[in-house]
Design a protein around this motif. Structure first.
Motif, PDB file in Angstrom:
ATOM      1  N   ASN A  24      -0.480   8.228  -0.079  1.00 54.88           N
ATOM      2  CA  ASN A  24      -1.589   8.314   0.867  1.00 54.88           C
ATOM      3  C   ASN A  24      -1.818   6.995   1.586  1.00 54.88           C
ATOM      4  N   LEU A  25      -2.292   7.140   2.823  1.00 53.10           N
ATOM      5  CA  LEU A  25      -2.726   5.981   3.609  1.00 53.10           C
ATOM      6  C   LEU A  25      -4.247   6.055   3.711  1.00 53.10           C
ATOM      7  N   LEU A  26      -4.937   5.059   3.174  1.00 51.81           N
ATOM      8  CA  LEU A  26      -6.399   5.076   3.111  1.00 51.81           C
ATOM      9  C   LEU A  26      -6.973   3.987   4.006  1.00 51.81           C
ATOM     10  N   PHE A  27      -7.791   4.400   4.981  1.00 54.49           N
ATOM     11  CA  PHE A  27      -8.462   3.453   5.882  1.00 54.49           C
ATOM     12  C   PHE A  27      -9.826   3.091   5.304  1.00 54.49           C
ATOM     13  N   SER A  41       0.359   2.153  -6.616  1.00 57.45           N
ATOM     14  CA  SER A  41       1.720   2.607  -6.334  1.00 57.45           C
ATOM     15  C   SER A  41       1.781   3.675  -5.265  1.00 57.45           C
ATOM     16  N   ASN A  42       0.760   4.506  -5.158  1.00 57.91           N
ATOM     17  CA  ASN A  42       0.832   5.668  -4.269  1.00 57.91           C
ATOM     18  C   ASN A  42      -0.230   5.681  -3.179  1.00 57.91           C
ATOM     19  N   ILE A  43      -0.979   4.597  -3.049  1.00 60.05           N
ATOM     20  CA  ILE A  43      -1.991   4.496  -1.996  1.00 60.05           C
ATOM     21  C   ILE A  43      -1.828   3.163  -1.275  1.00 60.05           C
ATOM     22  N   LYS A  44      -1.736   3.233   0.038  1.00 59.87           N
ATOM     23  CA  LYS A  44      -1.698   2.022   0.852  1.00 59.87           C
ATOM     24  C   LYS A  44      -3.039   1.863   1.559  1.00 59.87           C
ATOM     25  N   LEU A  45      -3.631   0.696   1.440  1.00 61.48           N
ATOM     26  CA  LEU A  45      -4.943   0.428   2.027  1.00 61.48           C
ATOM     27  C   LEU A  45      -4.786  -0.277   3.378  1.00 61.48           C
ATOM     28  N   VAL A  46      -5.510   0.237   4.370  1.00 62.52           N
ATOM     29  CA  VAL A  46      -5.547  -0.390   5.698  1.00 62.52           C
ATOM     30  C   VAL A  46      -7.007  -0.598   6.078  1.00 62.52           C
TER      31      VAL A  46
END
Length: 277
Positions: A24-27, A41-46
């Motif tokens: 997931n990509l989390l804003f 590992s499975n979440i990228k924070l922006v």
């Protein structure tokens, strides 16, 4: 929200995504509680640029406003109903359970279209060509107008309710009532555990010299008493509001089924066991 709570929530979501083999990509905005010291590992924070939350966050483009309109309507209707018996404002009670129920109902009333429009207004759109981009922009404009009309209707409904209620102070408009807490921060860097221990200690010290007061807990009516209330509701509908008959009949039917089921279920005893041997 605190950084500890947010981190725990984020780790839980990350573990769920890992099990599902999804990423997931989390804003996020730049709230102080969004400080993450964990490797996910499975979440990228922006993170949004500073001071752009009102422009970039989809929830700020109608979703929160719609939810608050529904929630405030439930709150005002509850107060109006309590005013039929209460003599003072102090006698009007609102429990945590009431708030939880209103939150659930209000969120379900927020439409999928409202949420989609929020994402589009925040710039979360995908276009493969200039022509499709223009078409999307036109769709956004049309749906934004529709959403604005829906928002106006919600405010009008709330305004009509507020005209029947004035506990003290100046009369609020629906728009003022919905936005009354808009400036309150939704995050907190307070050390909950440390201050909770201090609060418990102070409370215990204060109560050492005081007599314990008996707490009166309101007991719910049993099924027989509820069925008697239904008969009174039928009588009320017959005289005052005939359109409620079908709704009351449906409720009576469901309560009767529950009553019959409770009578049919009996706990087996040792005598019952030997009677079958």
């Amino acid at each position: 929200m605190t950084s500890n709570l947010f981190t725990d929530w984020l780790i839980t979501i990350n573990n769920q995504m890992k099990k599902k083999k999804r990423k997931n990509l989390l804003f996020l905005d730049n709230a102080p509680c969004h400080v993450i010291n964990q490797d996910l590992s499975n979440i990228k924070l922006v993170f949004f640029p500073p001071n752009t939350t009102s422009k970039c966050q989809p929830l700020d483009h109608g979703v929160i406003h719609s939810f608050k309109c529904f929630y405030r309507q439930k709150l005002v209707k509850h107060i109006i109903a309590q005013c039929t018996l209460a003599q003072t404002a102090a006698q009007i009670s609102i429990t945590v359970l009431d708030a939880i129920k209103w939150i659930e109902i209000s969120w379900k009333n927020v439409t999928e279209k409202t949420i989609k429009n929020g994402f589009r207004a925040a710039g979360f759109t995908h276009s493969s060509s200039t022509s499709s981009s223009c078409a999307i922009d036109m769709d956004i404009d049309v749906e934004a107008d529709i959403e604005l009309n829906n928002s106006d209707n919600l405010l009008q409904q709330l305004d009509s309710l507020l005209t029947h209620l004035q506990i003290g102070g100046p009369q609020l408009t629906a728009a003022e009532f919905v936005n009354i807490d808009s400036c309150i921060p939704t995050f907190n860097e307070w050390d909950d555990y440390e201050h909770l221990e201090t609060y418990i200690q102070v409370t215990q010290d204060d109560n050492e010299d005081e007599e314990e007061e008996e707490v009166l807990v309101e007991q719910p009516p049993n099924l027989s008493e509820v069925l008697k209330m239904i008969r009174k509701l039928h009588f009320f509908a017959s005289i005052e509001q005939p359109q409620l008959h079908n709704l009351i009949s449906d409720l009576e039917s469901q309560l009767t089924d529950i009553y019959l089921d409770s009578k049919a279920v009996k706990q087996s005893s040792i005598i019952d066991y030997f009677s079958y041997c």
